[in-house]
Design a protein around this motif. Structure first.
Motif, PDB file in Angstrom:
ATOM      1  N   LEU A 172     -15.109  12.697  96.169  1.00 32.11           N
ATOM      2  CA  LEU A 172     -16.193  11.725  96.095  1.00 32.11           C
ATOM      3  C   LEU A 172     -15.781  10.507  96.906  1.00 32.11           C
ATOM      4  O   LEU A 172     -14.702   9.952  96.705  1.00 32.11           O
ATOM      5  CB  LEU A 172     -16.459  11.315  94.643  1.00 32.11           C
ATOM      6  N   THR A 173     -16.635  10.093  97.854  1.00 33.96           N
ATOM      7  CA  THR A 173     -16.306   8.963  98.716  1.00 33.96           C
ATOM      8  C   THR A 173     -17.454   7.958  98.733  1.00 33.96           C
ATOM      9  O   THR A 173     -18.605   8.299  98.471  1.00 33.96           O
ATOM     10  CB  THR A 173     -16.032   9.423 100.162  1.00 33.96           C
ATOM     11  N   ILE A 174     -17.099   6.720  99.045  1.00 32.37           N
ATOM     12  CA  ILE A 174     -18.085   5.645  99.160  1.00 32.37           C
ATOM     13  C   ILE A 174     -17.830   4.887 100.452  1.00 32.37           C
ATOM     14  O   ILE A 174     -16.794   5.043 101.079  1.00 32.37           O
ATOM     15  CB  ILE A 174     -18.026   4.684  97.952  1.00 32.37           C
ATOM     16  N   ASP A 175     -18.775   4.053 100.828  1.00 38.18           N
ATOM     17  CA  ASP A 175     -18.623   3.169 101.973  1.00 38.18           C
ATOM     18  C   ASP A 175     -18.175   1.811 101.441  1.00 38.18           C
ATOM     19  O   ASP A 175     -18.935   1.139 100.750  1.00 38.18           O
ATOM     20  CB  ASP A 175     -19.964   3.065 102.719  1.00 38.18           C
ATOM     21  N   TYR A 176     -16.937   1.404 101.719  1.00 41.75           N
ATOM     22  CA  TYR A 176     -16.418   0.143 101.198  1.00 41.75           C
ATOM     23  C   TYR A 176     -17.251  -1.052 101.627  1.00 41.75           C
ATOM     24  O   TYR A 176     -17.371  -2.025 100.904  1.00 41.75           O
ATOM     25  CB  TYR A 176     -14.986  -0.092 101.667  1.00 41.75           C
ATOM     26  N   VAL A 177     -17.800  -1.007 102.830  1.00 40.83           N
ATOM     27  CA  VAL A 177     -18.552  -2.137 103.352  1.00 40.83           C
ATOM     28  C   VAL A 177     -19.903  -2.265 102.653  1.00 40.83           C
ATOM     29  O   VAL A 177     -20.425  -3.364 102.473  1.00 40.83           O
ATOM     30  CB  VAL A 177     -18.718  -2.023 104.885  1.00 40.83           C
ATOM     31  N   GLY A 178     -20.480  -1.147 102.259  1.00 42.41           N
ATOM     32  CA  GLY A 178     -21.749  -1.171 101.548  1.00 42.41           C
ATOM     33  C   GLY A 178     -22.974  -1.282 102.431  1.00 42.41           C
ATOM     34  O   GLY A 178     -24.073  -1.501 101.950  1.00 42.41           O
ATOM     35  N   GLU A 179     -22.789  -1.140 103.707  1.00 40.54           N
ATOM     36  CA  GLU A 179     -23.907  -1.230 104.656  1.00 40.54           C
ATOM     37  C   GLU A 179     -24.015   0.082 105.419  1.00 40.54           C
ATOM     38  O   GLU A 179     -23.818   0.139 106.621  1.00 40.54           O
ATOM     39  CB  GLU A 179     -23.701  -2.405 105.625  1.00 40.54           C
ATOM     40  N   ILE A 180     -24.340   1.132 104.711  1.00 41.81           N
ATOM     41  CA  ILE A 180     -24.314   2.478 105.277  1.00 41.81           C
ATOM     42  C   ILE A 180     -25.237   2.654 106.483  1.00 41.81           C
ATOM     43  O   ILE A 180     -25.012   3.510 107.322  1.00 41.81           O
ATOM     44  CB  ILE A 180     -24.614   3.526 104.187  1.00 41.81           C
ATOM     45  N   LEU A 181     -26.250   1.815 106.619  1.00 40.93           N
ATOM     46  CA  LEU A 181     -27.179   1.934 107.740  1.00 40.93           C
ATOM     47  C   LEU A 181     -26.727   1.163 108.981  1.00 40.93           C
ATOM     48  O   LEU A 181     -27.324   1.300 110.039  1.00 40.93           O
ATOM     49  CB  LEU A 181     -28.581   1.482 107.319  1.00 40.93           C
ATOM     50  N   GLU A 182     -25.669   0.366 108.850  1.00 40.50           N
ATOM     51  CA  GLU A 182     -25.134  -0.363 110.000  1.00 40.50           C
ATOM     52  C   GLU A 182     -24.361   0.604 110.903  1.00 40.50           C
ATOM     53  O   GLU A 182     -23.824   1.602 110.437  1.00 40.50           O
ATOM     54  CB  GLU A 182     -24.197  -1.484 109.536  1.00 40.50           C
ATOM     55  N   PRO A 183     -24.278   0.305 112.204  1.00 40.30           N
ATOM     56  CA  PRO A 183     -23.519   1.168 113.118  1.00 40.30           C
ATOM     57  C   PRO A 183     -22.041   1.265 112.696  1.00 40.30           C
ATOM     58  O   PRO A 183     -21.463   0.281 112.217  1.00 40.30           O
ATOM     59  CB  PRO A 183     -23.643   0.474 114.476  1.00 40.30           C
ATOM     60  N   ILE A 184     -21.450   2.433 112.874  1.00 38.31           N
ATOM     61  CA  ILE A 184     -20.062   2.662 112.464  1.00 38.31           C
ATOM     62  C   ILE A 184     -19.100   1.647 113.091  1.00 38.31           C
ATOM     63  O   ILE A 184     -18.243   1.115 112.385  1.00 38.31           O
ATOM     64  CB  ILE A 184     -19.642   4.121 112.733  1.00 38.31           C
ATOM     65  N   PRO A 185     -19.185   1.328 114.394  1.00 39.95           N
ATOM     66  CA  PRO A 185     -18.237   0.344 114.943  1.00 39.95           C
ATOM     67  C   PRO A 185     -18.308  -1.012 114.229  1.00 39.95           C
ATOM     68  O   PRO A 185     -17.277  -1.645 113.985  1.00 39.95           O
ATOM     69  CB  PRO A 185     -18.669   0.209 116.408  1.00 39.95           C
ATOM     70  N   GLN A 186     -19.494  -1.429 113.846  1.00 38.47           N
ATOM     71  CA  GLN A 186     -19.642  -2.696 113.120  1.00 38.47           C
ATOM     72  C   GLN A 186     -18.995  -2.602 111.747  1.00 38.47           C
ATOM     73  O   GLN A 186     -18.319  -3.523 111.303  1.00 38.47           O
ATOM     74  CB  GLN A 186     -21.117  -3.048 112.997  1.00 38.47           C
ATOM     75  N   MET A 200     -11.593   5.184  94.492  1.00 35.99           N
ATOM     76  CA  MET A 200     -12.377   6.026  95.390  1.00 35.99           C
ATOM     77  C   MET A 200     -12.052   5.673  96.834  1.00 35.99           C
ATOM     78  O   MET A 200     -11.844   4.510  97.169  1.00 35.99           O
ATOM     79  CB  MET A 200     -13.867   5.858  95.125  1.00 35.99           C
ATOM     80  N   ASN A 201     -11.996   6.686  97.687  1.00 32.94           N
ATOM     81  CA  ASN A 201     -11.701   6.480  99.097  1.00 32.94           C
ATOM     82  C   ASN A 201     -12.954   6.168  99.892  1.00 32.94           C
ATOM     83  O   ASN A 201     -14.059   6.554  99.518  1.00 32.94           O
ATOM     84  CB  ASN A 201     -10.998   7.701  99.680  1.00 32.94           C
ATOM     85  N   HIS A 202     -12.736   5.516 101.015  1.00 36.30           N
ATOM     86  CA  HIS A 202     -13.814   5.159 101.935  1.00 36.30           C
ATOM     87  C   HIS A 202     -14.129   6.323 102.872  1.00 36.30           C
ATOM     88  O   HIS A 202     -13.262   7.084 103.255  1.00 36.30           O
ATOM     89  CB  HIS A 202     -13.404   3.954 102.782  1.00 36.30           C
ATOM     90  N   SER A 203     -15.385   6.416 103.249  1.00 33.38           N
ATOM     91  CA  SER A 203     -15.816   7.311 104.317  1.00 33.38           C
ATOM     92  C   SER A 203     -16.954   6.627 105.060  1.00 33.38           C
ATOM     93  O   SER A 203     -17.782   5.954 104.456  1.00 33.38           O
ATOM     94  CB  SER A 203     -16.308   8.651 103.752  1.00 33.38           C
ATOM     95  N   CYS A 204     -16.967   6.798 106.376  1.00 29.44           N
ATOM     96  CA  CYS A 204     -18.103   6.286 107.155  1.00 29.44           C
ATOM     97  C   CYS A 204     -19.336   7.149 106.923  1.00 29.44           C
ATOM     98  O   CYS A 204     -20.446   6.763 107.278  1.00 29.44           O
ATOM     99  CB  CYS A 204     -17.742   6.238 108.638  1.00 29.44           C
TER     100      CYS A 204
END
Length: 99
Positions: free
Chosen positions: A75-89, A42-46
């Motif tokens: 279908l995309t997921i956030d690799y970092v897993g912290e979807i509520l964190e600011p995008i630059p972080q 699965m690919n990443h998306s912010c």
């Protein structure tokens, strides 16, 4: 050469296996990392349309939609897993963990 290729596959395609705790109060057991044929592709998306959750026994990744997905939409997921964190972080974290 084969060892290097194997190491790179693990480095860039494995996912952490941390199911939520039984009571939902935070992370549960740490089962290390795993490779899953579908989830690892699965690919990443912010701004992902899915999340993935580790099963309680640490043997599977469950993919769940978090918004309406149109037919044919990736279908995309956030690799970092912290979807509520600011995008630059989250971008910094991606650079550090995924290169």
């Amino acid at each position: 050469e084969e060892f290097v290729r194997f190491t790179m596959v693990i480095r860039f395609n494995s996912v952490e296996l941390h199911p939520p705790s039984e009571d939902g109060s935070g992370p549960g057991a740490d089962y290390g990392h795993g490779l899953f044929e579908t989830a690892c592709r699965m690919n990443h998306s912010c701004k992902p349309n899915c999340v993935w959750i580790t099963s309680q026994d640490g043997r599977a990744k469950e993919v769940r939609a978090i918004k309406t997905i149109e037919e044919g939409e990736e279908l995309t997921i956030d690799y970092v897993g912290e979807i509520l964190e600011p995008i630059p972080q989250r971008r910094r974290e991606l650079l550090l963990t995924k290169g």
